[in-house]
Structure formats: structure tokens, C-alpha cells
Design a protein around this motif. Sequence first.
Motif, PDB file in Angstrom:
ATOM      1  N   ILE A  67       0.843  -1.203   0.000  1.00  0.00           N
ATOM      2  CA  ILE A  67       0.000   0.000   0.000  1.00  0.00           C
ATOM      3  C   ILE A  67       0.873   1.245   0.000  1.00  0.00           C
ATOM      4  O   ILE A  67       0.657   2.176  -0.772  1.00  0.00           O
ATOM      5  CB  ILE A  67      -0.945   0.010   1.225  1.00  0.00           C
ATOM      6  N   GLN A  68       1.864   1.279   0.858  1.00  0.00           N
ATOM      7  CA  GLN A  68       2.743   2.450   0.954  1.00  0.00           C
ATOM      8  C   GLN A  68       3.499   2.672  -0.348  1.00  0.00           C
ATOM      9  O   GLN A  68       3.553   3.785  -0.867  1.00  0.00           O
ATOM     10  CB  GLN A  68       3.724   2.285   2.112  1.00  0.00           C
ATOM     11  N   GLY A  71       1.140   3.814  -3.111  1.00  0.00           N
ATOM     12  CA  GLY A  71       0.735   5.196  -2.852  1.00  0.00           C
ATOM     13  C   GLY A  71       1.798   6.184  -3.304  1.00  0.00           C
ATOM     14  O   GLY A  71       1.496   7.198  -3.947  1.00  0.00           O
ATOM     15  N   GLU A  72       3.056   5.886  -3.004  1.00  0.00           N
ATOM     16  CA  GLU A  72       4.156   6.755  -3.445  1.00  0.00           C
ATOM     17  C   GLU A  72       4.256   6.779  -4.968  1.00  0.00           C
ATOM     18  O   GLU A  72       4.452   7.837  -5.571  1.00  0.00           O
ATOM     19  CB  GLU A  72       5.479   6.277  -2.826  1.00  0.00           C
ATOM     20  N   ARG A  75       1.432   8.936  -6.462  1.00  0.00           N
ATOM     21  CA  ARG A  75       1.705  10.370  -6.333  1.00  0.00           C
ATOM     22  C   ARG A  75       2.718  10.824  -7.376  1.00  0.00           C
ATOM     23  O   ARG A  75       2.608  11.917  -7.929  1.00  0.00           O
ATOM     24  CB  ARG A  75       2.185  10.694  -4.922  1.00  0.00           C
ATOM     25  N   LEU A 166      -7.332   3.869   0.758  1.00  0.00           N
ATOM     26  CA  LEU A 166      -6.015   4.444   1.055  1.00  0.00           C
ATOM     27  C   LEU A 166      -5.291   4.848  -0.221  1.00  0.00           C
ATOM     28  O   LEU A 166      -4.658   5.910  -0.284  1.00  0.00           O
ATOM     29  CB  LEU A 166      -5.157   3.452   1.843  1.00  0.00           C
ATOM     30  N   LEU A 167      -5.378   4.025  -1.252  1.00  0.00           N
ATOM     31  CA  LEU A 167      -4.731   4.362  -2.526  1.00  0.00           C
ATOM     32  C   LEU A 167      -5.381   5.585  -3.153  1.00  0.00           C
ATOM     33  O   LEU A 167      -4.687   6.456  -3.698  1.00  0.00           O
ATOM     34  CB  LEU A 167      -4.779   3.172  -3.485  1.00  0.00           C
ATOM     35  N   ARG A 169      -6.864   8.027  -1.571  1.00  0.00           N
ATOM     36  CA  ARG A 169      -6.411   9.189  -0.793  1.00  0.00           C
ATOM     37  C   ARG A 169      -4.969   9.546  -1.120  1.00  0.00           C
ATOM     38  O   ARG A 169      -4.616  10.731  -1.183  1.00  0.00           O
ATOM     39  CB  ARG A 169      -6.586   8.927   0.698  1.00  0.00           C
ATOM     40  N   ALA A 170      -4.127   8.536  -1.355  1.00  0.00           N
ATOM     41  CA  ALA A 170      -2.732   8.803  -1.721  1.00  0.00           C
ATOM     42  C   ALA A 170      -2.660   9.579  -3.031  1.00  0.00           C
ATOM     43  O   ALA A 170      -1.779  10.420  -3.219  1.00  0.00           O
ATOM     44  CB  ALA A 170      -1.949   7.494  -1.836  1.00  0.00           C
TER      45      ALA A 170
END
Length: 195
Positions: A67-68, A71-72, A75, A166-167, A169-170
Motif C-alpha cells: 500500500i505504501q 501510494g508513493e 503520487r 487508502l490508494l 487518498r494517496a
Amino acid sequence: PMPDVSRAPLAVIGLSGSALRYAEIERDAAVDRSAGRVPGRLLRLGTCDFEVDIEQGVLADGAPYAIQGIGEALREVFKDTAAQALVVVAHPPHTTSFFTPVPVGLDAAARDEQLRQEAALLADVSSEEPVRVRAVPLRLDTLAGAPHRWHHVTHVSEPIHARLSLLARALGVDRYDLSDSPRAAAAIVRATTAV
């Protein structure tokens, strides 16, 4: 004035093993398909490769590193996007998806409840758990003498919903949509084929 969401670009991602495929598509509100036009314009397209299976991390075991990292990547690859929604394309083993007819006269609340109950039954979800579905209305049909509208329904489990939120929102968008890969492929074929 509020932006026209129906014309806002879409950020689309597909997860396949360790690959994240992405595209941004500018939608065209007035499309003349008879002229063979594609309804929109491709703004960006690419692939990000990871060292881990991000598809499993997002759509199966929920590994936090996936997920992290995604997400990066979102972005970075969608920097300065005007997209207002994230569309995630998933392969069928990761979703419960089915087609069902619904009587045309059924009010929206009753229709949604019927679709949730059918999804809960097929996905083996307890009656105490929330059931999230994505339902796309399709064609009209007459069944037992009454008009029905067929829907393509995809169940989204709570853990997958949380990870996809979460993705989204990222990426900086308020919502996501989930589509299974065969349906997404069929939509692309329809959109790019002159009628």
C-alpha cells in the motif's frame, strides 16, 4: 462553479503481480461513435515494476509495504493530475462478480438491498458484516412477462475497500471504482470500435 465530474480525467491502474500499469484518460462528454472516435484522449500511460507482488499485497493479504509503495508511485506518476477518481482493474480471482436481473419498477433502496444480499450469499459474507457492491446497469430484458434490467455486480470486501480507499487518498481523490479485467477489456473494445 463545480467541476464537471463526468468530464474529469480518470486515473486508471491495473495490478498484475509485481507490475502496476497506469493510464490517465481525458473523457469526452459528447462522442460520435458512428464516426469511429474514441471517447477520450490518453494523457499518460506506463508501468511501474516493484520487487514484490503488489497485486497480492493490495487485493489479497493486505501487506502494508504494498500500500505504501503503490501510494508513493501513484503520487509520482499522476503528479499534477486533474483526475477526480481512481479506477482499479482487478483480475477475477480477486473479486466476486456476477450478473443478475432486477425488476425495473424496484425502488433504488430495494434494488441495492437485493444486490447486497445476492453478493453476500455468493461471497459467503456474514449477515453482520457490511456488504459493499459496485453495480453497473446493463441491458433491459423481459423475464416472466415483466421488464428487468441486468446488472453486473462486483463485491468489494471490507479489507480491500479499506486498502483501495487508502490508494485513492494517496492520489488525492475522494473515491475509487473497482472493475474486473474482462469487463474493463470489453469496455475498451466497445469504446474503440466504430458502431
